[in-house]
Design a protein around this motif. Structure first.
Motif, PDB file in Angstrom:
ATOM      1  N   ASN A 138       0.854  -1.185   0.000  1.00 31.44           N
ATOM      2  CA  ASN A 138       0.000   0.000   0.000  1.00 31.44           C
ATOM      3  C   ASN A 138       0.891   1.236   0.000  1.00 31.44           C
ATOM      4  O   ASN A 138       1.616   1.493   0.945  1.00 31.44           O
ATOM      5  CB  ASN A 138      -0.891  -0.016   1.243  1.00 31.44           C
ATOM      6  N   THR A 139       0.848   2.010  -1.068  1.00 29.56           N
ATOM      7  CA  THR A 139       1.775   3.133  -1.204  1.00 29.56           C
ATOM      8  C   THR A 139       1.196   4.446  -0.688  1.00 29.56           C
ATOM      9  O   THR A 139       1.764   5.496  -0.912  1.00 29.56           O
ATOM     10  CB  THR A 139       2.161   3.316  -2.682  1.00 29.56           C
ATOM     11  N   SER A 140       0.047   4.394   0.004  1.00 33.27           N
ATOM     12  CA  SER A 140      -0.527   5.653   0.467  1.00 33.27           C
ATOM     13  C   SER A 140       0.375   6.321   1.497  1.00 33.27           C
ATOM     14  O   SER A 140       0.398   7.545   1.600  1.00 33.27           O
ATOM     15  CB  SER A 140      -1.911   5.417   1.067  1.00 33.27           C
ATOM     16  N   HIS A 241      14.662   4.311   7.068  1.00 33.42           N
ATOM     17  CA  HIS A 241      13.211   4.104   7.050  1.00 33.42           C
ATOM     18  C   HIS A 241      12.694   3.336   5.836  1.00 33.42           C
ATOM     19  O   HIS A 241      11.789   2.514   5.968  1.00 33.42           O
ATOM     20  CB  HIS A 241      12.497   5.460   7.130  1.00 33.42           C
ATOM     21  N   THR A 242      13.236   3.551   4.660  1.00 35.00           N
ATOM     22  CA  THR A 242      12.658   2.970   3.442  1.00 35.00           C
ATOM     23  C   THR A 242      12.907   1.474   3.334  1.00 35.00           C
ATOM     24  O   THR A 242      12.218   0.779   2.589  1.00 35.00           O
ATOM     25  CB  THR A 242      13.268   3.624   2.193  1.00 35.00           C
ATOM     26  N   HIS A 243      13.935   0.978   4.009  1.00 37.70           N
ATOM     27  CA  HIS A 243      14.420  -0.397   3.844  1.00 37.70           C
ATOM     28  C   HIS A 243      14.789  -0.655   2.379  1.00 37.70           C
ATOM     29  O   HIS A 243      14.812  -1.808   1.937  1.00 37.70           O
ATOM     30  CB  HIS A 243      13.396  -1.433   4.312  1.00 37.70           C
ATOM     31  N   GLY A 244      15.062   0.421   1.641  1.00 37.96           N
ATOM     32  CA  GLY A 244      15.419   0.281   0.226  1.00 37.96           C
ATOM     33  C   GLY A 244      14.298  -0.284  -0.629  1.00 37.96           C
ATOM     34  O   GLY A 244      14.512  -0.667  -1.777  1.00 37.96           O
ATOM     35  N   GLY A 245      13.091  -0.317  -0.079  1.00 35.80           N
ATOM     36  CA  GLY A 245      11.964  -0.967  -0.754  1.00 35.80           C
ATOM     37  C   GLY A 245      11.735  -2.375  -0.229  1.00 35.80           C
ATOM     38  O   GLY A 245      10.658  -2.931  -0.339  1.00 35.80           O
ATOM     39  N   GLN A 246      12.790  -2.977   0.316  1.00 39.04           N
ATOM     40  CA  GLN A 246      12.774  -4.293   0.986  1.00 39.04           C
ATOM     41  C   GLN A 246      12.495  -5.456   0.037  1.00 39.04           C
ATOM     42  O   GLN A 246      13.238  -6.430   0.031  1.00 39.04           O
ATOM     43  CB  GLN A 246      11.784  -4.316   2.150  1.00 39.04           C
ATOM     44  N   VAL A 247      11.432  -5.381  -0.728  1.00 41.42           N
ATOM     45  CA  VAL A 247      11.155  -6.408  -1.745  1.00 41.42           C
ATOM     46  C   VAL A 247      11.157  -5.689  -3.091  1.00 41.42           C
ATOM     47  O   VAL A 247      10.234  -4.928  -3.399  1.00 41.42           O
ATOM     48  CB  VAL A 247       9.812  -7.104  -1.497  1.00 41.42           C
ATOM     49  N   CYS A 248      12.220  -5.895  -3.856  1.00 44.08           N
ATOM     50  CA  CYS A 248      12.432  -5.118  -5.078  1.00 44.08           C
ATOM     51  C   CYS A 248      12.339  -6.013  -6.313  1.00 44.08           C
ATOM     52  O   CYS A 248      12.389  -7.245  -6.214  1.00 44.08           O
ATOM     53  CB  CYS A 248      13.794  -4.431  -5.036  1.00 44.08           C
ATOM     54  N   ILE A 249      12.220  -5.357  -7.454  1.00 41.36           N
ATOM     55  CA  ILE A 249      12.197  -6.072  -8.735  1.00 41.36           C
ATOM     56  C   ILE A 249      13.596  -5.983  -9.338  1.00 41.36           C
ATOM     57  O   ILE A 249      14.087  -4.868  -9.574  1.00 41.36           O
ATOM     58  CB  ILE A 249      11.189  -5.422  -9.717  1.00 41.36           C
ATOM     59  N   PRO A 250      14.254  -7.117  -9.577  1.00 45.62           N
ATOM     60  CA  PRO A 250      15.597  -7.055 -10.174  1.00 45.62           C
ATOM     61  C   PRO A 250      15.566  -6.265 -11.482  1.00 45.62           C
ATOM     62  O   PRO A 250      14.689  -6.479 -12.326  1.00 45.62           O
ATOM     63  CB  PRO A 250      15.937  -8.531 -10.416  1.00 45.62           C
ATOM     64  N   ILE A 256       8.095   0.536  -3.385  1.00 38.01           N
ATOM     65  CA  ILE A 256       7.590   1.513  -2.415  1.00 38.01           C
ATOM     66  C   ILE A 256       8.768   2.129  -1.662  1.00 38.01           C
ATOM     67  O   ILE A 256       9.864   1.563  -1.616  1.00 38.01           O
ATOM     68  CB  ILE A 256       6.625   0.884  -1.386  1.00 38.01           C
ATOM     69  N   SER A 257       8.527   3.292  -1.053  1.00 35.05           N
ATOM     70  CA  SER A 257       9.535   3.891  -0.171  1.00 35.05           C
ATOM     71  C   SER A 257       8.985   4.057   1.246  1.00 35.05           C
ATOM     72  O   SER A 257       9.701   4.518   2.126  1.00 35.05           O
ATOM     73  CB  SER A 257       9.989   5.247  -0.717  1.00 35.05           C
ATOM     74  N   ASN A 258       7.724   3.706   1.453  1.00 31.56           N
ATOM     75  CA  ASN A 258       7.063   3.821   2.762  1.00 31.56           C
ATOM     76  C   ASN A 258       6.984   5.264   3.247  1.00 31.56           C
ATOM     77  O   ASN A 258       6.859   5.532   4.444  1.00 31.56           O
ATOM     78  CB  ASN A 258       7.773   2.941   3.803  1.00 31.56           C
ATOM     79  N   TRP A 264      12.820   5.693  -6.669  1.00 37.59           N
ATOM     80  CA  TRP A 264      14.194   5.564  -7.180  1.00 37.59           C
ATOM     81  C   TRP A 264      15.215   6.118  -6.196  1.00 37.59           C
ATOM     82  O   TRP A 264      16.412   5.877  -6.328  1.00 37.59           O
ATOM     83  CB  TRP A 264      14.343   6.233  -8.552  1.00 37.59           C
ATOM     84  N   ARG A 265      14.735   6.852  -5.182  1.00 38.49           N
ATOM     85  CA  ARG A 265      15.631   7.345  -4.142  1.00 38.49           C
ATOM     86  C   ARG A 265      15.581   6.486  -2.882  1.00 38.49           C
ATOM     87  O   ARG A 265      16.117   6.874  -1.852  1.00 38.49           O
ATOM     88  CB  ARG A 265      15.243   8.767  -3.737  1.00 38.49           C
ATOM     89  N   ALA A 266      14.889   5.330  -2.936  1.00 39.38           N
ATOM     90  CA  ALA A 266      14.657   4.549  -1.715  1.00 39.38           C
ATOM     91  C   ALA A 266      15.930   3.961  -1.139  1.00 39.38           C
ATOM     92  O   ALA A 266      15.946   3.512   0.013  1.00 39.38           O
ATOM     93  CB  ALA A 266      13.647   3.435  -1.989  1.00 39.38           C
TER      94      ALA A 266
END
Ligand SMILES: [Fe+2]
Length: 314
Positions: A138-140, A241-250, A256-258, A264-266
């Motif tokens: 959820n990117t809200s 905070h972002t965890h780099g997106g945590q689950v990313c697409i190679p 998400i950045s939370n 792209w800045r996560a």
């Protein structure tokens, strides 16, 4: 016209479904058992110091999310002391369990011997909750306002303070390093809407003329925070905070950045721009995860060693 599936087509569909389930299970197993503990050190060099001063090595830690019995994480954290940093910056989310203070302090003990500064994240104040795993997508990214179970943050922060680390929760302070004065400002967690900007110190009569660097520190890199840091004169901004997106697409990156930071800045070092000013922003992908979302994919846990070097005199 009616169509009928042949037995061969049905078998093929069964094989495909079986392979998909197996691949999904293997990916989840890798994300939860392997990549989550593939700790790495990201190294960056920034020429942002005043000319003529010695380089400064800054170790940026974030989002440790410690729980009891995380042996590999604890050993890796202890080993970071070999880097011999001049300064440790901790951008919050240290805890993920009410009984994690003692194991965290043991893991950080070698690093607490170095000068350090810290700001809190929401996962220093409040215990994580079990949530719908798909809610992660959820990117809200609305700030959390509901009361939650407290974590022993006061105990943790008083131990950091006793070791000499400086609390930058909505305050600013300067530290001297050889012939360099580093001015810090930090805020309480913007994800909880607790941030209140503290302007940089003007400098005492003895140090006002010393070469100095202005560093800003926050847990969650909301755009409003990056803007007021930049407007206030920051020359380097550090956040987590972002965890780099945590689950990313190679090959693509974070989904998400939370927070309201573009995905792209996560993770990584990017320039934050406001008017004519451009400030390097380092966002750490973090070291841990919530204990209720213990997966990482295409997003290894990291600490960051920033080597700050002097600009040319020209
Ligand atoms: Fe976190």
């Amino acid at each position: 016209m009616q169509t009928t599936d042949s037995p061969r087509t049905g078998a093929a569909l069964g094989w495909t479904a079986g392979l998909a389930v197996t691949a999904a299970a293997a990916t989840f197993g890798y994300a939860s058992l392997v990549e989550r503990t593939l700790f790495q050190l990201r190294e960056e060099t920034l020429r942002i110091l005043p000319p003529g001063v010695k380089p400064l090595r800054v170790l940026h830690l974030s989002d440790i999310h410690m729980t009891p019995h995380q042996k590999s994480k604890a050993e890796w954290l202890k080993g970071l002391a070999r880097l011999d940093p001049d300064l440790v910056v901790n951008t919050g989310d240290n805890l993920s369990h009410p009984k994690a203070v003692a194991p965290l302090l043991e893991a950080l003990a070698p690093l607490l011997k170095f000068p350090g500064v810290f700001v809190p994240g929401s996962n220093d104040y409040y215990a994580p909750r079990l949530r719908n795993p798909f809610g992660y997508l959820n990117t809200s990214a609305k700030p959390i306002t509901k009361p939650r179970r407290d974590l022993p943050w006061a105990e943790l922060f008083s131990a950091f303070g006793a070791a000499g680390w400086i609390d930058l929760t909505n305050r600013s302070q300067s530290i001297g390093f050889n012939n360099l004065r580093v001015d810090f400002t930090g805020v309480d967690d913007p994800h909880l809407n607790r941030d209140q900007y503290a302007p940089y110190p003007n400098g005492s009569s003895t140090s006002a003329q010393a070469p100095h660097l202005r560093v800003a520190v926050a847990h969650a890199p909301y755009q409003r925070v990056l803007d007021y840091f930049t407007e206030g004169g920051a020359e380097l901004i550090l956040a987590g905070h972002t965890h780099g997106g945590q689950v990313c697409i190679p090959g693509y990156g974070a989904l998400i950045s939370n927070c309201d930071l573009p995905t792209w800045r996560a993770r990584g070092l990017t320039p934050w721009e406001l008017g004519a000013r451009q400030v390097p922003l380092n966002v750490s992908a973090g070291i841990g995860t919530s204990r209720f979302a213990p997966v990482r994919f295409a997003c290894r846990p990291e600490a960051v060693l920033l080597t700050l070097t002097p600009r040319d005199r020209t």
